[in-house]
Design a protein around this motif. Structure first.
Motif, PDB file in Angstrom:
ATOM      1  N   GLY A   1     -15.187  -1.536   1.467  1.00 57.10           N
ATOM      2  CA  GLY A   1     -14.191  -1.606   0.590  1.00 57.10           C
ATOM      3  C   GLY A   1     -14.276  -2.482  -0.676  1.00 57.10           C
TER       4      GLY A   1
ATOM      5  N   LEU B   1     -10.860   4.205  -6.365  1.00 56.72           N
ATOM      6  CA  LEU B   1      -9.220   4.438  -6.585  1.00 56.72           C
ATOM      7  C   LEU B   1      -9.080   4.063  -5.372  1.00 56.72           C
ATOM      8  CD1 LEU B   1      -8.464   7.387  -8.492  1.00 56.72           C
ATOM      9  CD2 LEU B   1      -7.677   5.179  -8.884  1.00 56.72           C
ATOM     10  N   PHE B   2      -9.686   4.366  -4.105  1.00 61.91           N
ATOM     11  CA  PHE B   2      -8.608   4.438  -2.398  1.00 61.91           C
ATOM     12  C   PHE B   2      -9.877   2.867  -2.078  1.00 61.91           C
ATOM     13  CE2 PHE B   2      -7.561   8.299  -3.117  1.00 61.91           C
ATOM     14  CZ  PHE B   2      -6.713   8.298  -2.614  1.00 61.91           C
TER      15      PHE B   2
ATOM     16  N   THR C   1     -14.701  -1.345  -4.124  1.00 62.80           N
ATOM     17  CA  THR C   1     -13.212  -1.826  -5.265  1.00 62.80           C
ATOM     18  C   THR C   1     -14.470  -2.334  -6.773  1.00 62.80           C
ATOM     19  OG1 THR C   1     -12.374  -2.675  -3.504  1.00 62.80           O
ATOM     20  CG2 THR C   1     -11.727  -3.865  -5.219  1.00 62.80           C
TER      21      THR C   1
ATOM     22  N   SER D   1       0.947  -0.633   0.094  1.00 59.79           N
ATOM     23  CA  SER D   1      -0.060  -0.273  -0.105  1.00 59.79           C
ATOM     24  C   SER D   1       1.100   1.496  -0.164  1.00 59.79           C
ATOM     25  CB  SER D   1      -1.230   0.581   1.026  1.00 59.79           C
ATOM     26  OG  SER D   1      -1.307  -0.891   0.931  1.00 59.79           O
TER      27      SER D   1
ATOM     28  N   THR E   1      -1.085   6.211  -6.654  1.00 60.05           N
ATOM     29  CA  THR E   1      -2.573   6.137  -7.170  1.00 60.05           C
ATOM     30  C   THR E   1      -3.444   8.202  -6.831  1.00 60.05           C
ATOM     31  OG1 THR E   1      -3.418   4.273  -5.825  1.00 60.05           O
ATOM     32  CG2 THR E   1      -4.839   5.185  -5.528  1.00 60.05           C
ATOM     33  N   TRP E   2      -2.580   8.173  -5.326  1.00 59.25           N
ATOM     34  CA  TRP E   2      -2.904   9.657  -4.864  1.00 59.25           C
ATOM     35  C   TRP E   2      -2.490  10.897  -6.168  1.00 59.25           C
ATOM     36  CZ3 TRP E   2      -5.454  12.237  -0.961  1.00 59.25           C
ATOM     37  CH2 TRP E   2      -4.774  13.614  -1.157  1.00 59.25           C
TER      38      TRP E   2
ATOM     39  N   LEU F   1       0.846   3.912  -2.865  1.00 62.07           N
ATOM     40  CA  LEU F   1       0.276   5.321  -2.327  1.00 62.07           C
ATOM     41  C   LEU F   1      -0.060   6.466  -3.282  1.00 62.07           C
ATOM     42  CD1 LEU F   1      -2.482   5.775  -0.549  1.00 62.07           C
ATOM     43  CD2 LEU F   1      -0.815   6.547   1.589  1.00 62.07           C
TER      44      LEU F   1
ATOM     45  N   TYR G   1      -7.375  -0.322  -1.074  1.00 62.33           N
ATOM     46  CA  TYR G   1      -6.918   0.013  -0.005  1.00 62.33           C
ATOM     47  C   TYR G   1      -7.952   0.305   1.364  1.00 62.33           C
ATOM     48  CZ  TYR G   1      -3.194   2.610  -2.104  1.00 62.33           C
ATOM     49  OH  TYR G   1      -2.701   2.626  -3.099  1.00 62.33           O
ATOM     50  N   LEU G   2      -8.963  -0.008   0.767  1.00 64.55           N
ATOM     51  CA  LEU G   2      -9.870   0.154   2.699  1.00 64.55           C
ATOM     52  C   LEU G   2     -10.093  -1.429   2.512  1.00 64.55           C
ATOM     53  CD1 LEU G   2     -11.564   2.520   3.378  1.00 64.55           C
ATOM     54  CD2 LEU G   2     -13.617   1.525   2.130  1.00 64.55           C
TER      55      LEU G   2
ATOM     56  N   PHE H   1      -5.681  10.091  -8.306  1.00 63.30           N
ATOM     57  CA  PHE H   1      -6.738  11.573  -7.587  1.00 63.30           C
ATOM     58  C   PHE H   1      -6.856  12.289  -7.910  1.00 63.30           C
ATOM     59  CE2 PHE H   1      -8.814  12.599  -3.691  1.00 63.30           C
ATOM     60  CZ  PHE H   1      -9.944  12.234  -3.892  1.00 63.30           C
TER      61      PHE H   1
ATOM     62  N   PHE I   1     -13.111   7.961  -5.590  1.00 62.15           N
ATOM     63  CA  PHE I   1     -13.110   7.905  -4.346  1.00 62.15           C
ATOM     64  C   PHE I   1     -12.826   6.045  -4.763  1.00 62.15           C
ATOM     65  CE2 PHE I   1     -17.534   8.170  -5.632  1.00 62.15           C
ATOM     66  CZ  PHE I   1     -17.448   6.468  -5.041  1.00 62.15           C
TER      67      PHE I   1
END
Ligand code: HEM
Lengths: 476, 279
Positions: free
Chosen positions: A414, A164-165, A418, A88, A95-96, A92, A168-169, A99, A162
């Motif tokens: 999540g 995209l996350f 997803t 992760s 992904t950020w 990150l 991660y969740l 985003f 969102f």
């Protein structure tokens, strides 16, 4: 995974790889299979006895009789957590960036090789079409970006950023659950206690660890209730509990199966029950001779009672609700003859004498300790023995549980993010051509290409309808 | 009464299977349409019988949802398979998976209705089973199992489709959807199954926590559901992150379904808390 690891460090690359994830998942699965095939903990003793000593020793040294608590099993889980975290952390920043990114509206690339059914012709002036498009698309996507270059108009809109996350969740949720189980095993406990109706306790026995633990308060069982269906199957167990602080009752509640009671962070679960002998018994004493005499006596444990006809004293010294778990209620009495020098005589009396006669040879029953007529001229019979229920409570404290439930909730949330949402970006271009304005619609999606196509079809159709309706209105 | 209707439904699903099979062998869509109708009638009667059983349990005085023993779970399992299958058929407009899926429902019904080891009487609930979590637990688990069952059927279809060489294949094979579609559908079923299995494990933990005081106790059934979960998590990662498609995913899905079956039946041969399945 494409190797995006920082400075190409091979250890980091290894920790971040999905190959490692899959390997660990499979290893955990295989280990768990072994754990279900070899009986664990309590069951292991018997199983180990059926093996050859060498095999048993080997399995024992690998910890296979309590596998889920061995160091190596925990190491696998910890490694999985490390893998999850590294991966992760590694992703990150990417992904950020995705985003945060806001692509230019006036890109041409999305429109390359556009299928013909992603375009339609709208009549009217270009800026008029443009205004109408802006209004429609704004309604659809909320915020849109627009641009005009060289007589071409462009829009950009998107949804589901969102998404995209989502994973991660999911991964965070796994960490929550693991953290919850660690907190539980470090600062929680599991214990049990039996409480006889009407009595109270202030400590419990711990499982997995030796010894008892003080609760810091008292629990009294006021009543235990046990209901059955007409066919004899159990229907309900209920313990009425009172919690006391320094002897003062402060809280009353009923513990039922599936409805535990909580007090000061400690949870009491109804888990078993049983009977114990109370301290009252009814005896029938026959005295042979003439005349023959029968006396019925209610006696209390430990109290000396004179025998009818002044033959001496006796007292009940022990009681059993179910002797040896199969012979039913029994009491042991001690008889003291009137003349001191004869000492005392101890006899067990059984309520179901017949059970005894079925199980043991007659010679054995003539032994003094089992013979109700061992003290002539008296014969003792146990008529009734008071019995009391006790309730068996599982007593736990697990401060990790809220973390685990949070993890479960995050995991489901999540998954939904997803699997059922995706980050979709749309570009719309309006170009003046002969006979009106050609509108082109295109888009990309982070996943579920089929869903994207469906949404694009839908978008084109609805825009086309809109413009046709406008034309009809303008024409009339 | 309800169990009599249910034992007839076994044959209804057998006929669905026959018609779907004939459709593929003879290449006539009409036969498939008949298959769909028979299946639809089957599930209507099936739903009715389950509802009837529920009502009957109230008449017997210990009303509870019909999800409390092996018999009822098999009946519900087969109901969820047929329901999911019909939804899939309706969405994809393709009947060929019926050949591979209806046998699962038919076998589950036959096992429930005709095995001498399985009691079909309605029985009252022992205290541990009296929980609303039981209902959510059973529903989510069995939708999960059913989705994995469909994924299993689709994986078999994929493997058969792979045997096709050029356009010389037998009509049976030619009738199957393309490999890409099969792979995509399989993936969707794994996703649904995985979500449901996760919910099933979670609701089961919540229930265990309120009944026994521990949300996880490594009981064999729990552990096997975790194993199944781990296997399908690997399937999803292989596909989503490493980009595996087709045969490998099909093989992994078959392994996953084997784990499902072991979680459902095999575990009864190991000792544990979930002993209801022994009745
Ligand atoms: C149980 C422990 C799990 C571990 C150790 C794990 C680990 C990983 C790793 C290492 C990646 C690769 C990320 C990358 O490409 O750099 C990944 C990706 C992913 N994982 Fe997991 N995972 C776990 C559970 C799950 C579960 C239960 C799901 C269920 C949905 C899931 C969904 C995903 C998804 C969707 C991706 C792909 C992300 C993407 O490429 O967009 N993971 N996981």
């Amino acid at each position: 995974m494409k190797n995006q690891s920082k400075q190409g460090n091979p250890i980091w690359g290894f920790l971040c790889s999905v190959r490692l994830t899959i390997t660990l998942l499979i290893l955990l699965a295989l280990a768990s299979i072994v754990g279900t095939l070899i009986p664990q903990k309590e069951g292991a003793v018997e199983f180990a006895g059926s093996l050859s000593p060498e095999t048993a020793k080997l399995l024992f040294s690998l910890g296979l009789f309590d596998m889920y608590h061995t160091l190596w099993f925990r190491f696998l889980v910890a490694f999985l957590a490390l893998n999850l975290i590294s991966c992760s952390v590694n992703r990150l920043p990417g992904t950020w960036r995705l985003f945060k990114a806001s692509p230019r509206p006036d890109r041409e690339k999305p429109f390359k090789d556009l299928p013909p059914d992603r375009s339609f012709l709208a009549s009217g002036a270009q800026n008029e079409v443009f205004g109408a498009l802006e209004e429609r698309l704004g309604k659809r996507w909320g915020r849109i970006r627009k641009k005009e270059t060289q007589g071409r108009y462009y829009f950009y809109g998107e949804k589901g950023r969102f998404s995209l996350f989502g994973f991660y969740l999911v991964h965070l949720s796994v960490l929550f659950i693991l953290a919850g189980s660690i907190v539980g095993s470090l600062s929680g406990f599991e214990g049990f206690v039996n409480i006889v109706e009407g009595e109270q306790v202030d400590s419990i026995a711990l499982r997995n660890r030796m010894g008892r633990m003080e609760l810091g308060f008292e629990v009294r069982c006021d009543d235990f209730e046990h209901k059955t269906y007409p066919n004899g199957m159990p229907s309900q167990y209920r313990s009425r509990l009172t919690f006391l602080e320094n002897g003062v009752p402060v809280y009353k509640a009923d513990a039922l199966v599936n409805h535990p009671v909580q007090y000061r962070g400690i949870t009491f679960y109804q888990s078993s029950y049983g009977t114990v002998a109370g301290d009252r018994a009814r005896l029938r004493i026959e005295r042979t001779g003439s005349p023959k005499e029968t006396t019925i006596l209610e006696v209390k444990v430990g109290e000396a009672v004179p025998l009818p006809g002044k033959g001496g004293n006796f007292k009940v010294i022990r009681t059993e609700a179910d002797f040896r778990g199969m012979l039913g209620p029994a009491v042991q009495i001690a008889v003291y003859p009137a003349e001191e020098k004869d000492g005392e005589l101890r006899i067990w009396l059984f309520k179901n004498r017949r059970l005894l006669q079925e199980r043991f040879p007659p010679q054995m029953l003539k032994a003094k300790a089992l013979n109700p007529s061992a003290f002539p001229p008296y014969t003792f019979h146990l008529e009734a023995l008071e019995s009391k229920h006790y309730t068996g409570l599982q007593v736990n404290r697990d401060p990790g549980v809220p973390l685990v439930w949070t993890g479960c909730f995050l995991m489901v949330a999540g998954f939904i993010v997803t699997f059922f949402t995706s980050h979709r970006r749309f570009w719309v271009r309006a170009v003046a051509v002969q006979g009106g304005v050609r509108v082109d619609v295109s888009g990309t999606s982070s996943k579920n290409p089929v869903g994207l196509e469906r949404e694009l079809d839908h978008l084109v159709a609805s825009l086309r309808d809109k413009f046709q309706a406008r034309e009809r209105k303008n024409a009339s | 009464m309800n169990s009599m209707i249910l034992s007839y439904i076994t044959f209804v699903y057998f006929f669905s299977f026959l018609f779907y099979l004939l459709m593929m062998v003879m290449g006539k869509e009409t036969l498939g349409r008949a298959g769909t109708w028979i299946t639809a009638i089957g599930i209507a009667a099936h739903t009715f019988a389950i509802a009837l059983r529920w009502v009957e349990s109230y008449r017997l005085g210990f009303g509870h949802a019909p999800f409390s023993n092996l018999y009822e779970s098999l009946i519900f399992f087969s109901w969820t398979i047929i329901l999911l299958y019909l939804i899939m058929e309706w969405r994809t407009k393709n009947r060929t998976p019926g050949v591979f899926v209806t046998p699962l429902a038919f076998l589950a019904m036959a096992y429930a209705s005709f095995s001498p080891d399985i009691k079909s009487q309605i029985q009252p609930l022992v205290p541990a089973l009296k929980s609303n979590w039981l209902i959510t637990h059973v529903i989510t688990c069995f939708f999960g199992y059913a989705a994995f069952g469909l994924s299993f059927g689709l994986s078999l279809m994929y493997m058969i489709k792979r045997l096709e060489k050029g356009n010389k294949g037998r009509s049976f094979i030619r009738f199957l959807p393309g490999k890409g579609i099969l792979d995509e559908l399989n993936y969707q079923m794994v996703v649904i199954g995985f979500l449901m299995l996760t919910l099933g494990i979670i609701t089961g933990s919540v229930w265990a926590h309120s009944a026994w005081g521990s949300y996880w106790s490594w009981d064999p059934k729990e552990t096997w559901s975790l194993i199944t979960w781990l296997v399908y998590a690997s399937v999803l990662h292989s596909r989503m992150v490493r980009g595996w498609r087709g045969k490998r995913i099909a093989v992994l899905s078959v392994i996953g379904f084997a784990c499902v079956l072991f979680t459902y039946f095999g575990v009864n041969y190991l000792a544990g808390l979930h002993s209801y399945a022994k009745t």
